[in-house]
Design a protein around this motif. Structure first.
Motif, PDB file in Angstrom:
ATOM      1  N   TYR A   1       0.844  -1.195   0.000  1.00 47.32           N
ATOM      2  CA  TYR A   1       0.000   0.000   0.000  1.00 47.32           C
ATOM      3  C   TYR A   1       0.879   1.244   0.000  1.00 47.32           C
ATOM      4  O   TYR A   1       2.079   1.188   0.303  1.00 47.32           O
ATOM      5  N   SER A   2       0.285   2.366  -0.337  1.00 48.09           N
ATOM      6  CA  SER A   2       0.949   3.661  -0.191  1.00 48.09           C
ATOM      7  C   SER A   2       0.165   4.475   0.827  1.00 48.09           C
ATOM      8  O   SER A   2      -0.979   4.152   1.156  1.00 48.09           O
ATOM      9  N   TYR A   3       0.774   5.534   1.322  1.00 47.60           N
ATOM     10  CA  TYR A   3       0.125   6.319   2.372  1.00 47.60           C
ATOM     11  C   TYR A   3       0.701   7.723   2.402  1.00 47.60           C
ATOM     12  O   TYR A   3       1.807   7.988   1.903  1.00 47.60           O
ATOM     13  N   SER A   4      -0.055   8.634   2.984  1.00 45.51           N
ATOM     14  CA  SER A   4       0.431   9.977   3.282  1.00 45.51           C
ATOM     15  C   SER A   4       0.143  10.245   4.750  1.00 45.51           C
ATOM     16  O   SER A   4      -0.895   9.838   5.271  1.00 45.51           O
ATOM     17  N   ASP A   5       1.073  10.916   5.413  1.00 51.60           N
ATOM     18  CA  ASP A   5       0.967  11.157   6.849  1.00 51.60           C
ATOM     19  C   ASP A   5       1.437  12.582   7.114  1.00 51.60           C
ATOM     20  O   ASP A   5       2.562  12.937   6.750  1.00 51.60           O
ATOM     21  N   PHE A   6       0.569  13.399   7.724  1.00 55.11           N
ATOM     22  CA  PHE A   6       0.883  14.812   7.883  1.00 55.11           C
ATOM     23  C   PHE A   6       0.887  15.226   9.351  1.00 55.11           C
ATOM     24  O   PHE A   6      -0.011  14.872  10.111  1.00 55.11           O
ATOM     25  N   CYS A   7       1.915  15.986   9.727  1.00 55.75           N
ATOM     26  CA  CYS A   7       1.967  16.681  11.007  1.00 55.75           C
ATOM     27  C   CYS A   7       1.788  18.174  10.722  1.00 55.75           C
ATOM     28  O   CYS A   7       1.598  18.571   9.577  1.00 55.75           O
ATOM     29  N   GLN A   8       1.858  18.998  11.756  1.00 62.81           N
ATOM     30  CA  GLN A   8       1.640  20.423  11.530  1.00 62.81           C
ATOM     31  C   GLN A   8       2.680  21.027  10.590  1.00 62.81           C
ATOM     32  O   GLN A   8       2.346  21.825   9.719  1.00 62.81           O
ATOM     33  N   ASP A   9       3.937  20.673  10.769  1.00 64.59           N
ATOM     34  CA  ASP A   9       5.011  21.354  10.054  1.00 64.59           C
ATOM     35  C   ASP A   9       5.713  20.497   9.015  1.00 64.59           C
ATOM     36  O   ASP A   9       6.610  20.980   8.323  1.00 64.59           O
ATOM     37  N   THR A  10       5.347  19.253   8.901  1.00 59.83           N
ATOM     38  CA  THR A  10       6.013  18.364   7.956  1.00 59.83           C
ATOM     39  C   THR A  10       5.105  17.171   7.688  1.00 59.83           C
ATOM     40  O   THR A  10       4.025  17.044   8.268  1.00 59.83           O
ATOM     41  N   GLY A  11       5.547  16.305   6.813  1.00 58.72           N
ATOM     42  CA  GLY A  11       4.771  15.106   6.513  1.00 58.72           C
ATOM     43  C   GLY A  11       5.612  14.134   5.724  1.00 58.72           C
ATOM     44  O   GLY A  11       6.802  14.366   5.473  1.00 58.72           O
ATOM     45  N   MET A  12       4.996  13.030   5.332  1.00 63.48           N
ATOM     46  CA  MET A  12       5.693  12.069   4.486  1.00 63.48           C
ATOM     47  C   MET A  12       4.697  11.357   3.586  1.00 63.48           C
ATOM     48  O   MET A  12       3.514  11.233   3.899  1.00 63.48           O
ATOM     49  N   PHE A  13       5.201  10.936   2.443  1.00 71.84           N
ATOM     50  CA  PHE A  13       4.452  10.145   1.476  1.00 71.84           C
ATOM     51  C   PHE A  13       5.258   8.882   1.268  1.00 71.84           C
ATOM     52  O   PHE A  13       6.484   8.947   1.091  1.00 71.84           O
ATOM     53  N   GLY A  14       4.611   7.724   1.338  1.00 74.81           N
ATOM     54  CA  GLY A  14       5.396   6.508   1.287  1.00 74.81           C
ATOM     55  C   GLY A  14       4.651   5.323   0.718  1.00 74.81           C
ATOM     56  O   GLY A  14       3.448   5.370   0.455  1.00 74.81           O
ATOM     57  N   ALA A  15       5.409   4.248   0.528  1.00 71.67           N
ATOM     58  CA  ALA A  15       4.862   2.973   0.075  1.00 71.67           C
ATOM     59  C   ALA A  15       5.446   1.870   0.945  1.00 71.67           C
ATOM     60  O   ALA A  15       6.631   1.912   1.306  1.00 71.67           O
ATOM     61  N   PHE A  16       4.615   0.894   1.276  1.00 73.47           N
ATOM     62  CA  PHE A  16       5.030  -0.210   2.143  1.00 73.47           C
ATOM     63  C   PHE A  16       4.827  -1.536   1.434  1.00 73.47           C
ATOM     64  O   PHE A  16       3.827  -1.745   0.742  1.00 73.47           O
ATOM     65  N   LEU A  17       5.787  -2.453   1.644  1.00 73.06           N
ATOM     66  CA  LEU A  17       5.706  -3.803   1.093  1.00 73.06           C
ATOM     67  C   LEU A  17       6.107  -4.805   2.166  1.00 73.06           C
ATOM     68  O   LEU A  17       7.084  -4.592   2.886  1.00 73.06           O
ATOM     69  N   GLY A  18       5.369  -5.898   2.265  1.00 70.22           N
ATOM     70  CA  GLY A  18       5.770  -7.025   3.086  1.00 70.22           C
ATOM     71  C   GLY A  18       5.880  -8.243   2.190  1.00 70.22           C
ATOM     72  O   GLY A  18       4.862  -8.723   1.674  1.00 70.22           O
ATOM     73  N   VAL A  19       7.111  -8.734   1.948  1.00 70.51           N
ATOM     74  CA  VAL A  19       7.331  -9.773   0.938  1.00 70.51           C
ATOM     75  C   VAL A  19       8.302 -10.826   1.458  1.00 70.51           C
ATOM     76  O   VAL A  19       9.048 -10.600   2.414  1.00 70.51           O
ATOM     77  N   SER A  20       8.308 -11.972   0.797  1.00 68.43           N
ATOM     78  CA  SER A  20       9.329 -12.976   1.072  1.00 68.43           C
ATOM     79  C   SER A  20      10.681 -12.422   0.640  1.00 68.43           C
ATOM     80  O   SER A  20      10.773 -11.706  -0.365  1.00 68.43           O
ATOM     81  N   PRO A  21      11.744 -12.730   1.379  1.00 65.72           N
ATOM     82  CA  PRO A  21      13.054 -12.155   1.053  1.00 65.72           C
ATOM     83  C   PRO A  21      13.486 -12.383  -0.388  1.00 65.72           C
ATOM     84  O   PRO A  21      14.089 -11.502  -1.007  1.00 65.72           O
ATOM     85  N   ASP A  22      13.156 -13.550  -0.960  1.00 67.11           N
ATOM     86  CA  ASP A  22      13.594 -13.833  -2.325  1.00 67.11           C
ATOM     87  C   ASP A  22      12.807 -13.048  -3.374  1.00 67.11           C
ATOM     88  O   ASP A  22      13.187 -13.010  -4.543  1.00 67.11           O
ATOM     89  N   LYS A  23      11.710 -12.405  -2.961  1.00 63.00           N
ATOM     90  CA  LYS A  23      10.905 -11.615  -3.894  1.00 63.00           C
ATOM     91  C   LYS A  23      11.067 -10.112  -3.682  1.00 63.00           C
ATOM     92  O   LYS A  23      10.471  -9.314  -4.406  1.00 63.00           O
ATOM     93  N   ALA A  24      11.858  -9.738  -2.688  1.00 63.84           N
ATOM     94  CA  ALA A  24      11.955  -8.326  -2.317  1.00 63.84           C
ATOM     95  C   ALA A  24      12.502  -7.477  -3.457  1.00 63.84           C
ATOM     96  O   ALA A  24      11.996  -6.382  -3.730  1.00 63.84           O
ATOM     97  N   GLY A  25      13.544  -7.957  -4.133  1.00 66.90           N
ATOM     98  CA  GLY A  25      14.148  -7.175  -5.206  1.00 66.90           C
ATOM     99  C   GLY A  25      13.178  -6.905  -6.335  1.00 66.90           C
ATOM    100  O   GLY A  25      13.062  -5.771  -6.822  1.00 66.90           O
ATOM    101  N   ALA A  26      12.456  -7.944  -6.762  1.00 70.82           N
ATOM    102  CA  ALA A  26      11.508  -7.782  -7.864  1.00 70.82           C
ATOM    103  C   ALA A  26      10.359  -6.860  -7.467  1.00 70.82           C
ATOM    104  O   ALA A  26       9.921  -6.013  -8.257  1.00 70.82           O
ATOM    105  N   ALA A  27       9.862  -7.011  -6.236  1.00 68.61           N
ATOM    106  CA  ALA A  27       8.755  -6.173  -5.777  1.00 68.61           C
ATOM    107  C   ALA A  27       9.176  -4.714  -5.661  1.00 68.61           C
ATOM    108  O   ALA A  27       8.427  -3.801  -6.029  1.00 68.61           O
ATOM    109  N   LEU A  28      10.387  -4.491  -5.169  1.00 71.20           N
ATOM    110  CA  LEU A  28      10.885  -3.124  -5.036  1.00 71.20           C
ATOM    111  C   LEU A  28      11.079  -2.479  -6.404  1.00 71.20           C
ATOM    112  O   LEU A  28      10.704  -1.321  -6.622  1.00 71.20           O
TER     113      LEU A  28
END
Length: 339
Positions: A219-246
């Motif tokens: 999934y992706s997400y956005s998270d905001f505080c008063q003065d800053t924030g972040m936009f991100g993506a999260f993955l939970g994968v098997s180690p052997d699939k991490a490179g391809a998923a990334l």
């Protein structure tokens, strides 16, 4: 006493806010106000109570080590906002919790739990004038010293951060800094996040889970505080699939930045946002939180119509104009947690 009348009492802490709340039948509102006023306005902080709660919090901290999907977001914040209070875990560390004393907690409460820092929010069936009178009487905390002016964090440069642990999956979090809650671009970022990874019809879910079968959680997400924030993506994968998923995640972000997205995707994302806002109104807890956060972040009440109107006015081109820079891979920090 609240449970005896079918009610409940609870609390939660975020990066910038702490909330104490009750849920009761309307007929028990006076009791709920009494309990909250006593809890927030006149706590005793007995030594034995503080020591007992320290033990509970330490157990919660240790439990976080068994929840990598939660822990990695703390690691991301620690990297992105290092040296700033926002970088710290909300739970703290065992050392910081062990250092607390009843006198120190009492001093913290005395300095910060004062007007005008306190916001009281009510939602449900009640008489407003009667409730206001009771709250004025019981929650009239004296004004304290001015809270130290906030300072925006100095965002750390992009980096690759590896945390090696013996867990079954590889947890990956890609994040980039964004403006804070007061910046109008946050609405466009919410649409962008929904298009990229905000549900089963999103690009990342379809590409990585449905088409390639590389991950169960993405999934992706956005998270905001008063003065800053972040936009991100999260993955939970098997180690052997991490490179391809990334690689697939980064490719989709680059393609989104280069080509934009369709009008149909905009309408779908807007419908998801609208549905989330309107269906959330069916929950009194959501209404209560929304009222308080509106005053905290805007200094006024932002109506539902006003909020949805902002999203209705967004177009594909306006979203991309406001957010394309946040899809630049050169801006992103990657935190990896796994074997």
């Amino acid at each position: 006493s609240l449970e005896a009348v079918g009610g409940s009492l609870d609390a939660f802490t975020g990066r910038e806010l702490t909330c104490y709340y009750t849920r009761v039948l309307s007929e028990s509102l006076d009791l709920a106000i009494d309990v909250l006023a006593d809890l927030v306005g006149g706590p005793t902080f007995l030594e034995e109570h503080v020591e007992r709660e320290k033990s509970v919090v330490i157990e919660e901290i240790r439990g976080l080590d068994d929840a990598p999907e939660d822990l990695i977001h703390d690691l991301v914040a620690a990297r992105m906002w290092r040296g700033h209070p926002l970088a710290g875990s909300i739970l703290g560390t065992e050392d910081s919790v062990n250092a607390f004393t009843a006198a120190g907690v009492r001093d913290f409460w005395g300095r910060l739990y004062r007007q005008p820092s306190l916001i009281v929010s009510l939602a449900g069936g009640f008489d407003l004038d009667e409730a206001r009178g009771r709250l004025t009487e019981l929650l009239s905390l004296a004004g304290g010293p001015a809270i130290q002016d906030r300072r925006p964090p100095d965002v750390a440069p992009p980096a690759l951060v590896n945390w090696r642990r013996e867990v079954a999956q590889e947890y990956l979090c890609m994040t980039t800094p964004t403006p804070g809650f007061g910046d109008e671009r946050r609405y466009a970022l919410q649409i962008l996040s929904t298009v990229l990874g905000g549900g089963m019809s999103s690009r990342l879910f379809q590409k990585i889970r449905e088409d390639a079968g590389l991950a169960y959680t993405v999934y992706s997400y956005s998270d905001f505080c008063q003065d800053t924030g972040m936009f991100g993506a999260f993955l939970g994968v098997s180690p052997d699939k991490a490179g391809a998923a990334l690689e697939m995640t980064m490719s989709e972000m680059v393609r989104l930045a280069r080509e934009g997205f369709s009008q149909d995707e905009l309408e779908s994302a807007r419908a998801q946002v609208r549905g989330g806002v309107l269906m959330g109104l069916e929950s009194l807890s959501t209404r209560m939180n929304r009222l308080a956060r509106s005053y905290y972040y805007h200094g006024r009440y932002q109506s539902v119509d006003e909020l949805l109107g902002i999203f209705d006015r967004l177009t594909v081109s306006s979203v991309m104009d406001q957010t394309a820079e946040f899809l630049d891979p050169a801006r992103w920090t990657l935190v990896a947690y796994g074997p």
